[in-house]
Motif scaffolding. Structure first.
Motif, PDB file in Angstrom:
ATOM      1  N   ASN A  98       3.185 -60.726  -8.595  1.00 57.53           N
ATOM      2  CA  ASN A  98       3.946 -61.883  -7.577  1.00 57.53           C
ATOM      3  C   ASN A  98       3.274 -61.622  -6.121  1.00 57.53           C
ATOM      4  O   ASN A  98       2.897 -62.717  -5.735  1.00 57.53           O
ATOM      5  CB  ASN A  98       5.408 -61.682  -7.562  1.00 57.53           C
ATOM      6  CG  ASN A  98       5.926 -62.808  -6.938  1.00 57.53           C
ATOM      7  OD1 ASN A  98       5.846 -63.827  -7.394  1.00 57.53           O
ATOM      8  ND2 ASN A  98       6.838 -62.724  -6.184  1.00 57.53           N
ATOM      9  N   LEU A  99       3.133 -60.508  -5.393  1.00 57.19           N
ATOM     10  CA  LEU A  99       2.674 -60.398  -4.061  1.00 57.19           C
ATOM     11  C   LEU A  99       1.309 -60.685  -4.023  1.00 57.19           C
ATOM     12  O   LEU A  99       0.898 -61.652  -3.027  1.00 57.19           O
ATOM     13  CB  LEU A  99       2.902 -58.945  -3.454  1.00 57.19           C
ATOM     14  CG  LEU A  99       4.387 -58.616  -3.038  1.00 57.19           C
ATOM     15  CD1 LEU A  99       4.428 -57.061  -2.783  1.00 57.19           C
ATOM     16  CD2 LEU A  99       4.786 -59.601  -2.079  1.00 57.19           C
ATOM     17  N   LYS A 100       0.599 -60.479  -5.120  1.00 57.47           N
ATOM     18  CA  LYS A 100      -1.106 -60.684  -4.993  1.00 57.47           C
ATOM     19  C   LYS A 100      -1.015 -62.283  -5.019  1.00 57.47           C
ATOM     20  O   LYS A 100      -1.891 -62.859  -4.517  1.00 57.47           O
ATOM     21  CB  LYS A 100      -1.644 -60.033  -6.116  1.00 57.47           C
ATOM     22  CG  LYS A 100      -2.057 -58.876  -5.797  1.00 57.47           C
ATOM     23  CD  LYS A 100      -2.856 -58.181  -6.868  1.00 57.47           C
ATOM     24  CE  LYS A 100      -3.159 -56.397  -6.647  1.00 57.47           C
ATOM     25  NZ  LYS A 100      -4.241 -55.875  -7.435  1.00 57.47           N
ATOM     26  N   TYR A 101      -0.229 -62.885  -5.835  1.00 62.24           N
ATOM     27  CA  TYR A 101      -0.580 -64.435  -6.135  1.00 62.24           C
ATOM     28  C   TYR A 101      -0.155 -64.971  -4.714  1.00 62.24           C
ATOM     29  O   TYR A 101      -0.724 -66.158  -4.438  1.00 62.24           O
ATOM     30  CB  TYR A 101       0.518 -64.988  -7.204  1.00 62.24           C
ATOM     31  CG  TYR A 101       0.142 -64.521  -8.578  1.00 62.24           C
ATOM     32  CD1 TYR A 101      -1.344 -64.495  -8.876  1.00 62.24           C
ATOM     33  CD2 TYR A 101       1.024 -64.676  -9.700  1.00 62.24           C
ATOM     34  CE1 TYR A 101      -1.690 -64.233 -10.070  1.00 62.24           C
ATOM     35  CE2 TYR A 101       0.542 -64.378 -11.027  1.00 62.24           C
ATOM     36  CZ  TYR A 101      -0.569 -64.302 -11.256  1.00 62.24           C
ATOM     37  OH  TYR A 101      -0.972 -63.938 -12.542  1.00 62.24           O
ATOM     38  N   HIS A 102       1.244 -64.605  -4.022  1.00 56.52           N
ATOM     39  CA  HIS A 102       1.368 -65.158  -2.786  1.00 56.52           C
ATOM     40  C   HIS A 102       0.269 -64.940  -1.640  1.00 56.52           C
ATOM     41  O   HIS A 102       0.141 -65.661  -0.757  1.00 56.52           O
ATOM     42  CB  HIS A 102       2.716 -64.620  -2.401  1.00 56.52           C
ATOM     43  CG  HIS A 102       3.934 -65.443  -2.968  1.00 56.52           C
ATOM     44  ND1 HIS A 102       4.242 -66.712  -2.559  1.00 56.52           N
ATOM     45  CD2 HIS A 102       4.886 -64.877  -3.756  1.00 56.52           C
ATOM     46  CE1 HIS A 102       5.384 -66.975  -3.484  1.00 56.52           C
ATOM     47  NE2 HIS A 102       5.593 -65.966  -4.330  1.00 56.52           N
ATOM     48  N   PHE A 103      -0.212 -63.777  -1.663  1.00 61.66           N
ATOM     49  CA  PHE A 103      -1.405 -63.370  -0.862  1.00 61.66           C
ATOM     50  C   PHE A 103      -2.574 -64.433  -1.009  1.00 61.66           C
ATOM     51  O   PHE A 103      -2.931 -64.745   0.045  1.00 61.66           O
ATOM     52  CB  PHE A 103      -1.892 -61.877  -1.152  1.00 61.66           C
ATOM     53  CG  PHE A 103      -3.144 -61.432  -0.472  1.00 61.66           C
ATOM     54  CD1 PHE A 103      -2.818 -60.874   0.956  1.00 61.66           C
ATOM     55  CD2 PHE A 103      -4.266 -62.067  -0.553  1.00 61.66           C
ATOM     56  CE1 PHE A 103      -3.809 -60.188   1.668  1.00 61.66           C
ATOM     57  CE2 PHE A 103      -5.362 -61.576   0.267  1.00 61.66           C
ATOM     58  CZ  PHE A 103      -5.242 -60.771   1.388  1.00 61.66           C
ATOM     59  N   VAL A 104      -3.105 -64.700  -2.241  1.00 64.03           N
ATOM     60  CA  VAL A 104      -3.926 -65.627  -2.619  1.00 64.03           C
ATOM     61  C   VAL A 104      -3.798 -67.005  -1.958  1.00 64.03           C
ATOM     62  O   VAL A 104      -4.483 -68.095  -1.306  1.00 64.03           O
ATOM     63  CB  VAL A 104      -4.315 -65.720  -4.044  1.00 64.03           C
ATOM     64  CG1 VAL A 104      -5.602 -66.975  -4.348  1.00 64.03           C
ATOM     65  CG2 VAL A 104      -4.957 -64.310  -4.481  1.00 64.03           C
ATOM     66  N   ILE A 109      -6.184 -53.029  -4.571  1.00 64.08           N
ATOM     67  CA  ILE A 109      -5.112 -52.512  -3.825  1.00 64.08           C
ATOM     68  C   ILE A 109      -3.751 -52.825  -5.144  1.00 64.08           C
ATOM     69  O   ILE A 109      -3.676 -54.013  -5.852  1.00 64.08           O
ATOM     70  CB  ILE A 109      -4.754 -53.401  -2.837  1.00 64.08           C
ATOM     71  CG1 ILE A 109      -5.584 -53.099  -1.627  1.00 64.08           C
ATOM     72  CG2 ILE A 109      -3.181 -53.011  -2.145  1.00 64.08           C
ATOM     73  CD1 ILE A 109      -5.772 -53.916  -0.532  1.00 64.08           C
ATOM     74  N   HIS A 110      -3.009 -51.675  -5.045  1.00 64.26           N
ATOM     75  CA  HIS A 110      -2.041 -51.753  -6.175  1.00 64.26           C
ATOM     76  C   HIS A 110      -0.709 -51.367  -5.747  1.00 64.26           C
ATOM     77  O   HIS A 110       0.235 -51.047  -6.640  1.00 64.26           O
ATOM     78  CB  HIS A 110      -2.333 -50.970  -7.380  1.00 64.26           C
ATOM     79  CG  HIS A 110      -3.923 -51.472  -8.018  1.00 64.26           C
ATOM     80  ND1 HIS A 110      -3.902 -52.464  -8.557  1.00 64.26           N
ATOM     81  CD2 HIS A 110      -5.021 -50.621  -7.734  1.00 64.26           C
ATOM     82  CE1 HIS A 110      -5.312 -52.645  -8.838  1.00 64.26           C
ATOM     83  NE2 HIS A 110      -5.806 -51.566  -8.381  1.00 64.26           N
ATOM     84  N   THR A 111      -0.419 -51.439  -4.342  1.00 66.56           N
ATOM     85  CA  THR A 111       0.928 -50.964  -3.855  1.00 66.56           C
ATOM     86  C   THR A 111       1.521 -52.185  -2.920  1.00 66.56           C
ATOM     87  O   THR A 111       0.638 -52.925  -2.434  1.00 66.56           O
ATOM     88  CB  THR A 111       0.807 -49.852  -2.902  1.00 66.56           C
ATOM     89  OG1 THR A 111       0.049 -49.837  -2.166  1.00 66.56           O
ATOM     90  CG2 THR A 111       0.309 -48.501  -4.037  1.00 66.56           C
ATOM     91  N   VAL A 112       2.656 -52.132  -2.752  1.00 67.32           N
ATOM     92  CA  VAL A 112       3.415 -53.138  -1.993  1.00 67.32           C
ATOM     93  C   VAL A 112       2.725 -52.922  -0.646  1.00 67.32           C
ATOM     94  O   VAL A 112       2.315 -53.982   0.141  1.00 67.32           O
ATOM     95  CB  VAL A 112       4.791 -52.912  -1.982  1.00 67.32           C
ATOM     96  CG1 VAL A 112       5.426 -53.873  -1.064  1.00 67.32           C
ATOM     97  CG2 VAL A 112       5.609 -53.471  -3.327  1.00 67.32           C
ATOM     98  N   GLN A 113       2.803 -51.784   0.001  1.00 69.68           N
ATOM     99  CA  GLN A 113       2.246 -51.457   1.463  1.00 69.68           C
ATOM    100  C   GLN A 113       0.941 -51.900   1.462  1.00 69.68           C
ATOM    101  O   GLN A 113       0.566 -52.332   2.388  1.00 69.68           O
ATOM    102  CB  GLN A 113       2.669 -49.748   1.554  1.00 69.68           C
ATOM    103  CG  GLN A 113       2.519 -49.722   3.308  1.00 69.68           C
ATOM    104  CD  GLN A 113       3.462 -50.529   4.117  1.00 69.68           C
ATOM    105  OE1 GLN A 113       4.577 -50.585   3.582  1.00 69.68           O
ATOM    106  NE2 GLN A 113       2.895 -51.237   5.169  1.00 69.68           N
ATOM    107  N   GLY A 114       0.268 -51.465   0.481  1.00 71.03           N
ATOM    108  CA  GLY A 114      -1.313 -51.982   0.601  1.00 71.03           C
ATOM    109  C   GLY A 114      -1.437 -53.385   0.715  1.00 71.03           C
ATOM    110  O   GLY A 114      -2.343 -53.933   1.405  1.00 71.03           O
TER     111      GLY A 114
END
Length: 252
Positions: A67-73, A107-112
């Protein structure tokens, strides 16, 4: 059942998890800070970890990391197109986008993901800051504009600038006029009006809020100055332009 039918069924369900999306004003102001080169505002947003907040943000995946990765993109795509529209060279904007999205793969962590997000938005912001200030050659005038930009919400005088640069007010006044064609006071007013235009377009702040935020002596003074520079009242400008910044240019 097709995806459209599935969506209609989900939409009709009473027990579907509903997400109240946050008001758009905050998001608009964040993107505006990036493409106008407002490094301090973007740093503050990153410091508050706004990117990691789940309240008011759509859930695009059941998996938190995905979910975070989608929002990043999505954020990267918006920043890329807005910066391109505001003067960043097309190839540079999209190469940066490709670079940061490819880095996301590893990257596979929230902080990363949070760290990469902050680095990405600050990289675009810093480059836009330089683009917005690339029209001067003199060290003194470049530093003068930088000071004005950093203190735009305050009342700025020629004496403040001269003291900051260690030169006389008369020398700085003559040099500024020679290199920019504007007096210092006219340049400051123009920059305040440009910021006011952004606030009128990207936010829901009232006229008095904007006047106070930019240190105009009064709301009437703000309206008078705005009309002088823009050719219409702030209210008319907002009526014509509010929220139209999401009309992103489609790429071929």
């Amino acid at each position: 059942m097709g995806y459209q039918d599935e969506w209609l069924l989900l939409e009709a369900e009473d027990d579907i998890d509903e997400v109240e999306h946050r008001e758009p004003t905050e998001e608009f102001l964040f993107y505006q800070a990036v493409f106008s080169g407002d490094v301090e505002a973007v740093k503050e947003n990153c410091k508050q970890e706004r990117f990691l907040e789940s309240e008011g943000v759509g859930r695009l995946s059941r998996n938190h990391i995905t979910n975070l990765k989608y929002h990043f993109v999505i954020t990267t795509a918006m920043v890329t197109r807005l910066c391109k529209q505001k003067g960043m060279e097309l190839e540079q904007a999209f190469r940066m986008s490709d670079f940061y999205i490819q880095k996301l793969d590893d990257i596979h962590t929230v902080q990363g993901i949070r760290n990469l997000h902050d680095e990405m938005v600050l990289d675009y912001t810093d480059k836009m800051r330089k683009i917005c200030r690339s029209d001067t050659n003199s060290r003194h005038i470049s530093a003068c504009k930088e000071y004005i930009y950093s203190h735009l919400k305050e009342r700025i005088t020629i004496e403040d600038l001269a003291d900051e640069l260690g030169v006389s007010a008369s020398y700085l006044s003559r040099l500024f006029k020679k290199e920019t064609g504007d007096s210092v006071s006219a340049y400051i007013r123009r920059q305040k009006i440009e910021m006011a235009k952004n606030l009128l377009q990207y936010s829901d702040y009232t006229m008095i809020d904007i006047a106070n935020r930019l240190s105009f002596s009064s709301q009437s003074h703000f309206i008078q100055q705005f009309r002088e520079f823009v050719g219409m009242t702030p209210k008319k400008f907002r009526d014509l332009n509010h929220m139209v910044q999401w009309d992103i240019e489609a790429e071929p």
